[in-house]
Design a protein around this motif. Structure first.
Motif, PDB file in Angstrom:
ATOM      1  N   LEU A 625     -12.239 -13.039  25.169  1.00 40.98           N
ATOM      2  CA  LEU A 625     -11.226 -12.309  24.404  1.00 40.98           C
ATOM      3  C   LEU A 625      -9.813 -12.745  24.760  1.00 40.98           C
ATOM      4  CD1 LEU A 625     -12.740  -8.705  24.809  1.00 40.98           C
ATOM      5  CD2 LEU A 625     -13.383 -10.493  23.189  1.00 40.98           C
ATOM      6  N   GLU A 626      -9.672 -13.855  25.460  1.00 40.57           N
ATOM      7  CA  GLU A 626      -8.364 -14.295  25.930  1.00 40.57           C
ATOM      8  C   GLU A 626      -7.963 -15.625  25.290  1.00 40.57           C
ATOM      9  OE1 GLU A 626      -9.007 -14.490  30.110  1.00 40.57           O
ATOM     10  OE2 GLU A 626      -9.274 -12.327  30.345  1.00 40.57           O
ATOM     11  N   ASN A 627      -6.633 -15.896  25.288  1.00 38.79           N
ATOM     12  CA  ASN A 627      -6.077 -17.154  24.770  1.00 38.79           C
ATOM     13  C   ASN A 627      -6.555 -17.431  23.342  1.00 38.79           C
ATOM     14  OD1 ASN A 627      -4.852 -17.739  27.327  1.00 38.79           O
ATOM     15  ND2 ASN A 627      -6.871 -18.398  28.063  1.00 38.79           N
ATOM     16  N   LEU A 628      -6.518 -16.417  22.525  1.00 35.87           N
ATOM     17  CA  LEU A 628      -7.056 -16.547  21.167  1.00 35.87           C
ATOM     18  C   LEU A 628      -6.132 -17.350  20.254  1.00 35.87           C
ATOM     19  CD1 LEU A 628      -8.527 -12.966  20.616  1.00 35.87           C
ATOM     20  CD2 LEU A 628      -9.602 -14.993  21.621  1.00 35.87           C
ATOM     21  N   ALA A 629      -4.851 -17.433  20.617  1.00 33.21           N
ATOM     22  CA  ALA A 629      -3.923 -18.193  19.770  1.00 33.21           C
ATOM     23  C   ALA A 629      -4.321 -19.662  19.688  1.00 33.21           C
ATOM     24  CB  ALA A 629      -2.503 -18.062  20.323  1.00 33.21           C
ATOM     25  N   ALA A 630      -5.003 -20.173  20.738  1.00 33.76           N
ATOM     26  CA  ALA A 630      -5.408 -21.584  20.757  1.00 33.76           C
ATOM     27  C   ALA A 630      -6.796 -21.801  20.186  1.00 33.76           C
ATOM     28  CB  ALA A 630      -5.357 -22.098  22.196  1.00 33.76           C
ATOM     29  N   SER A 631      -7.436 -20.731  19.723  1.00 33.46           N
ATOM     30  CA  SER A 631      -8.799 -20.866  19.202  1.00 33.46           C
ATOM     31  C   SER A 631      -8.787 -20.882  17.679  1.00 33.46           C
ATOM     32  CB  SER A 631      -9.664 -19.700  19.688  1.00 33.46           C
ATOM     33  OG  SER A 631     -10.926 -19.705  19.054  1.00 33.46           O
ATOM     34  N   PRO A 632      -9.487 -21.831  17.075  1.00 33.21           N
ATOM     35  CA  PRO A 632      -9.554 -21.874  15.606  1.00 33.21           C
ATOM     36  C   PRO A 632     -10.468 -20.795  15.025  1.00 33.21           C
ATOM     37  CG  PRO A 632     -10.936 -23.588  16.537  1.00 33.21           C
ATOM     38  CD  PRO A 632     -10.225 -22.956  17.692  1.00 33.21           C
ATOM     39  N   SER A 633     -11.079 -20.007  15.887  1.00 32.64           N
ATOM     40  CA  SER A 633     -12.032 -18.995  15.418  1.00 32.64           C
ATOM     41  C   SER A 633     -11.344 -17.699  15.001  1.00 32.64           C
ATOM     42  CB  SER A 633     -13.053 -18.684  16.523  1.00 32.64           C
ATOM     43  OG  SER A 633     -13.761 -19.835  16.899  1.00 32.64           O
ATOM     44  N   PHE A 634     -10.005 -17.624  15.156  1.00 28.26           N
ATOM     45  CA  PHE A 634      -9.315 -16.361  14.920  1.00 28.26           C
ATOM     46  C   PHE A 634      -8.052 -16.560  14.090  1.00 28.26           C
ATOM     47  CE2 PHE A 634     -11.749 -15.928  18.777  1.00 28.26           C
ATOM     48  CZ  PHE A 634     -12.346 -14.679  18.633  1.00 28.26           C
ATOM     49  N   ARG A 635      -7.673 -15.484  13.413  1.00 28.05           N
ATOM     50  CA  ARG A 635      -6.432 -15.458  12.633  1.00 28.05           C
ATOM     51  C   ARG A 635      -5.594 -14.274  13.105  1.00 28.05           C
ATOM     52  NH1 ARG A 635      -4.631 -12.664   8.075  1.00 28.05           N
ATOM     53  NH2 ARG A 635      -6.640 -11.586   7.885  1.00 28.05           N
ATOM     54  N   LEU A 636      -4.330 -14.536  13.418  1.00 29.53           N
ATOM     55  CA  LEU A 636      -3.429 -13.473  13.846  1.00 29.53           C
ATOM     56  C   LEU A 636      -3.128 -12.548  12.670  1.00 29.53           C
ATOM     57  CD1 LEU A 636      -1.616 -12.281  16.101  1.00 29.53           C
ATOM     58  CD2 LEU A 636       0.223 -13.775  15.255  1.00 29.53           C
ATOM     59  N   VAL A 637      -3.355 -11.258  12.861  1.00 27.67           N
ATOM     60  CA  VAL A 637      -3.158 -10.275  11.788  1.00 27.67           C
ATOM     61  C   VAL A 637      -1.917  -9.427  12.040  1.00 27.67           C
ATOM     62  CG1 VAL A 637      -4.188  -8.308  10.573  1.00 27.67           C
ATOM     63  CG2 VAL A 637      -5.636 -10.194  11.371  1.00 27.67           C
ATOM     64  N   LEU A 638      -1.754  -8.914  13.262  1.00 28.58           N
ATOM     65  CA  LEU A 638      -0.614  -8.067  13.617  1.00 28.58           C
ATOM     66  C   LEU A 638      -0.077  -8.507  14.972  1.00 28.58           C
ATOM     67  CD1 LEU A 638      -1.835  -4.429  12.787  1.00 28.58           C
ATOM     68  CD2 LEU A 638      -0.136  -5.769  11.514  1.00 28.58           C
ATOM     69  N   GLN A 639       1.226  -8.351  15.144  1.00 27.52           N
ATOM     70  CA  GLN A 639       1.823  -8.625  16.445  1.00 27.52           C
ATOM     71  C   GLN A 639       3.013  -7.707  16.668  1.00 27.52           C
ATOM     72  OE1 GLN A 639       2.800 -12.726  17.273  1.00 27.52           O
ATOM     73  NE2 GLN A 639       3.649 -12.262  19.283  1.00 27.52           N
ATOM     74  N   GLU A 640       3.065  -7.093  17.842  1.00 25.35           N
ATOM     75  CA  GLU A 640       4.206  -6.299  18.296  1.00 25.35           C
ATOM     76  C   GLU A 640       4.524  -6.759  19.710  1.00 25.35           C
ATOM     77  OE1 GLU A 640       6.052  -4.174  16.790  1.00 25.35           O
ATOM     78  OE2 GLU A 640       4.937  -3.799  14.940  1.00 25.35           O
ATOM     79  N   GLY A 641       5.596  -7.537  19.866  1.00 23.92           N
ATOM     80  CA  GLY A 641       5.891  -8.106  21.170  1.00 23.92           C
ATOM     81  C   GLY A 641       4.766  -9.030  21.590  1.00 23.92           C
ATOM     82  N   GLN A 642       4.191  -8.755  22.759  1.00 26.40           N
ATOM     83  CA  GLN A 642       3.077  -9.564  23.253  1.00 26.40           C
ATOM     84  C   GLN A 642       1.719  -8.976  22.889  1.00 26.40           C
ATOM     85  OE1 GLN A 642       3.578 -12.604  24.745  1.00 26.40           O
ATOM     86  NE2 GLN A 642       5.674 -12.120  24.062  1.00 26.40           N
ATOM     87  N   ALA A 643       1.710  -7.866  22.181  1.00 25.32           N
ATOM     88  CA  ALA A 643       0.445  -7.240  21.759  1.00 25.32           C
ATOM     89  C   ALA A 643       0.026  -7.831  20.419  1.00 25.32           C
ATOM     90  CB  ALA A 643       0.619  -5.728  21.641  1.00 25.32           C
ATOM     91  N   ARG A 644      -1.235  -8.254  20.328  1.00 18.61           N
ATOM     92  CA  ARG A 644      -1.693  -8.941  19.121  1.00 18.61           C
ATOM     93  C   ARG A 644      -3.056  -8.423  18.679  1.00 18.61           C
ATOM     94  NH1 ARG A 644       0.307 -13.028  22.569  1.00 18.61           N
ATOM     95  NH2 ARG A 644       2.112 -14.166  21.720  1.00 18.61           N
ATOM     96  N   LEU A 645      -3.241  -8.428  17.369  1.00 22.14           N
ATOM     97  CA  LEU A 645      -4.551  -8.161  16.765  1.00 22.14           C
ATOM     98  C   LEU A 645      -4.988  -9.419  16.031  1.00 22.14           C
ATOM     99  CD1 LEU A 645      -6.841  -6.133  15.871  1.00 22.14           C
ATOM    100  CD2 LEU A 645      -5.491  -5.836  13.768  1.00 22.14           C
ATOM    101  N   TYR A 646      -6.199  -9.905  16.364  1.00 19.50           N
ATOM    102  CA  TYR A 646      -6.756 -11.089  15.725  1.00 19.50           C
ATOM    103  C   TYR A 646      -7.985 -10.698  14.907  1.00 19.50           C
ATOM    104  CZ  TYR A 646      -3.911 -14.031  18.824  1.00 19.50           C
ATOM    105  OH  TYR A 646      -2.871 -14.649  19.480  1.00 19.50           O
ATOM    106  N   GLU A 647      -8.184 -11.436  13.821  1.00 20.40           N
ATOM    107  CA  GLU A 647      -9.407 -11.292  13.043  1.00 20.40           C
ATOM    108  C   GLU A 647     -10.328 -12.465  13.351  1.00 20.40           C
ATOM    109  OE1 GLU A 647     -10.968 -10.732   8.435  1.00 20.40           O
ATOM    110  OE2 GLU A 647      -8.890 -11.328   8.828  1.00 20.40           O
ATOM    111  N   LEU A 648     -11.600 -12.159  13.542  1.00 15.00           N
ATOM    112  CA  LEU A 648     -12.601 -13.193  13.788  1.00 15.00           C
ATOM    113  C   LEU A 648     -12.958 -13.862  12.458  1.00 15.00           C
ATOM    114  CD1 LEU A 648     -14.713 -14.613  15.628  1.00 15.00           C
ATOM    115  CD2 LEU A 648     -16.244 -12.681  15.155  1.00 15.00           C
ATOM    116  N   THR A 649     -12.680 -15.160  12.355  1.00 14.59           N
ATOM    117  CA  THR A 649     -12.929 -15.885  11.104  1.00 14.59           C
ATOM    118  C   THR A 649     -14.081 -16.881  11.217  1.00 14.59           C
ATOM    119  OG1 THR A 649     -11.268 -17.543  11.727  1.00 14.59           O
ATOM    120  CG2 THR A 649     -10.531 -15.675  10.371  1.00 14.59           C
TER     121      THR A 649
END
Length: 654
Positions: A625-649
């Motif tokens: 569940l970590e370093n998801l920004a570097a994974s092609p398996s996820f899409r960033l949906v929401l971000q507030e500061g350093q808090a992020r919600l990713y969708e599994l694609t």
């Protein structure tokens, strides 16, 4: 929401705590202070017992079920009284009640004490919707949501929320039952309802219980009873301590119930001074209160048993020891056997009702001398010295030592003080675990018991000082001036304590608690950005989707606060095989064929990434569940500061 806007919800919490039990206490023939102080404890029993029974009857958790059980309990109590007392029971239950003249003193005193508690907790919480930024709060808030979602509030099965593939185990859920009921009845947001319930418990149950215990202990002394109502608000050990540390909401509820429960035990064993109730009610009232105490927290019941031992021994000795031909009396034989059986039962319970050893790991924290000083100065756990209440307490102890009838509570004081000395100052040993393992070997939990036995003595000390003034200045103190002195003294007492503890910026207990409720960018459990992101989840995450979270970083609170399913609902959740696989490898889903199957089986479609900041400052890795920004398996949906919600694609939706 401002505090004034939350007032109706606070009143609803008070009504919830009072009304169900009041029906039963009235049926038991109690009136006035006795009825008011015992009603909330009976309510807790009714609520917690209804929660256990309702699933067996296929009934969802609701106020209607609680009210039906209240009416049945009241009818049962009245029926038992009719069988034992005859028609007089009906006449007592329906007779018009007239308060005693002392209500003009005791009622304002209670209101003053309750108001101080409300102000203290409002200052500690900071905002009506703030959460406690502590470890256990993840479990407590999510448990309330779990009850609301499942309609099952039973203490026998609520742990299914966190037990994974293991069978559920017993967990005392009375506090969670009340919180869920308040949300159901009022429609209030969960966190707001939790805070208002806690304020209601602290401002209603605790001071009324202290007043009843003082009335039972000291007899017909309106001034002492009134002083107990005010003084109960000025001990750092309770009610604020357990709303700061932990947070220990179940323990907090249990200790709030203890003064009234101890008063009921004094009725049962005929140790109440000038405050007797009918023999039937003497037996009924404890039976109606103890189940709720146990279902609030079992160590609340064990605390009651510990401080009741001197009461039982004194009752036995006073009744039988002075008698001639003692050994020939049948009553003595029966009582002796009963006493031995009771002590044996306590010993068995002491061995059985305790957490596992690996959960009772808290170490000693200070020297014996420092522990003794903290007991005498009411400053346990490093809180500021409480000079006013401590001086009054010592005076009350000295005065009470002259009265044989008051020995039982002195014994209770000695037991609690001894337990605190052991838990906070004795080295690790089998004996220490034997004595204090019931409380997890945790100094905080036993420190919170000290006000239980200190408040009545402080109240007696205050009354003794006022009596001394009256004797020393008889000419100056006419009847009218005496009443003015009493009122003025109570106001002065409130003012002195208020200057010490209520003027912002607060210090000591209030300041400590405030630090644990303050929400900011660096909050240990849920930062401002993380809370803001969670508040948006219901708009972007489908109601049937599951969010993968690292519970140590606060992500598990998405369940309580946003009503979205999460893979963990407590920091110590027992995970399933699928959840373990996702926690380790979800970010690499394309390279692990089983990962998408696990995600589909659990319906995991989103991940909350709150970084690596954990509530206790440790590091528990969830590499999947970590370093998801570097994974092609996820899409960033929401971000507030350093808090992020990713969708599994990378995986198709389950």
């Amino acid at each position: 929401m401002a505090w004034l806007d939350a007032a109706p919800l606070l009143l609803a919490a008070v009504a919830l705590l009072l009304f169900p039990g009041a029906l039963v206490s009235a049926a038991a023939g109690l009136r006035g202070l006795a009825a008011a102080a015992t009603a909330p404890a009976i309510t807790v029993t009714i609520v917690a017992a209804t929660a256990v029974v309702a699933p067996w009857l296929h009934l969802p958790w609701s106020l209607a079920a609680v009210l039906v059980c209240s009416l049945l309990a009241a009818a049962l109590v009245l029926g038992i009284r009719v069988l034992t007392q005859g028609k007089s029971a009906v006449r007592e239950a329906t007779a018009r009640w007239r308060p005693r003249p002392s209500w003009r003193l005791t009622v304002p005193a209670y209101l003053l004490g309750a108001a101080v508690v409300v102000v203290q907790l409002a200052l500690a919480f900071g905002h009506p919707a703030n959460i406690s930024q502590t470890f256990d709060n993840v479990f407590h808030l999510n448990s309330v949501r779990y009850i609301l979602d499942t309609g099952n509030a039973s203490s026998l099965t609520m742990s299914a929320m966190t037990s994974g593939d293991n069978p559920p185990y017993f967990y005392p859920a009375a506090w969670h039952d009340l919180a869920a009921l308040l949300v159901t009845v009022t429609g209030a947001p969960l966190v707001l309802a939790v805070n208002m319930l806690n304020i209601a418990v602290a401002a209603l149950i605790w001071p009324l219980g202290c007043m009843l215990l003082t009335r039972v202990f000291a007899g017909a002394q309106p001034l002492a009873v009134a002083a107990a109502g005010v003084l109960s608000a000025f001990f750092s050990g309770f009610p604020l301590l357990l709303l700061d540390f932990g947070v220990l909401y179940p323990n907090f509820l249990a200790i709030s119930l203890l003064p009234a429960a101890l008063g009921a035990m004094a009725w049962l064993f005929r140790r109440a001074e000038e405050y007797e109730v009918h023999v039937t009610s003497r037996f009924l009232i404890p039976c109606l209160m103890l189940p709720g105490l146990a279902l609030a927290h079992p160590n609340g019941l064990m605390s009651l048993l510990a401080v009741t031992i001197p009461l039982v021994l004194q009752s036995y000795l006073v009744r039988y020891w002075p008698s001639k031909n003692l050994f020939r009396r049948r009553g003595w034989i029966v009582a002796s056997l009963g006493l031995l059986l009771a002590l044996a039962t306590v010993a068995v319970l002491w061995k059985v009702i305790r957490p596992p050893e690996d959960a009772a790991f808290w170490p000693p924290i200070q020297s014996p001398a420092r522990a003794a000083l903290q007991i005498l100065s009411n400053s346990a756990m490093g809180k500021p010295l409480a000079l006013t209440v401590s001086v009054l307490m010592l005076i009350g102890l000295a005065v009470s030592m002259r009265r044989l009838s008051r020995t039982w509570l002195i014994g209770g004081f000695v037991i609690v003080a001894f337990l605190f000395m052991v838990v906070s100052a004795a080295p690790f040993s089998r004996l220490r675990s034997l004595l204090t393992g019931v409380w997890y070997n945790d100094s905080y939990r036993i420190a919170a018991l000290l006000p239980l036995v200190a408040v009545p003595f402080a109240a007696v000390g205050f009354a003794a000082l006022m009596a001394l003034l009256k004797r020393r200045f008889p000419a100056a103190l006419t009847h009218s001036s005496w009443r003015k002195l009493v009122r003025g003294s109570l106001l002065a007492l409130l003012g002195i304590a208020g200057v010490a503890g209520l003027i912002p910026p607060v210090t000591g207990a209030v300041a400590s608690a405030r630090a644990n409720y303050d929400e900011n960018a660096a909050s240990p459990l849920l930062s401002t950005d993380e809370h803001r992101l969670i508040s948006q989840l219901d708009a972007v995450v489908p109601a049937d989707a599951v969010i993968a979270v690292n519970p140590w970083t606060g992500g598990a609170l998405a369940y309580a606060l946003a009503q979205r399913e999460t893979t963990a609902k407590h920091i110590l959740t027992a995970t399933t095989g699928n959840e373990n696989l996702l926690n380790q490898h979800l970010r690499d889903a394309p390279g692990y064929p089983d990962v998408c199957a696990a995600a589909s089986a659990e319906n995991v479609r989103f991940v909350l990434d709150f970084g690596d900041k954990e509530v206790h400052g440790n590091r528990h890795s969830f590499p999947g569940l970590e370093n998801l920004a570097a994974s092609p398996s996820f899409r960033l949906v929401l971000q507030e500061g350093q808090a992020r919600l990713y969708e599994l694609t990378a995986c198709p939706a389950g």
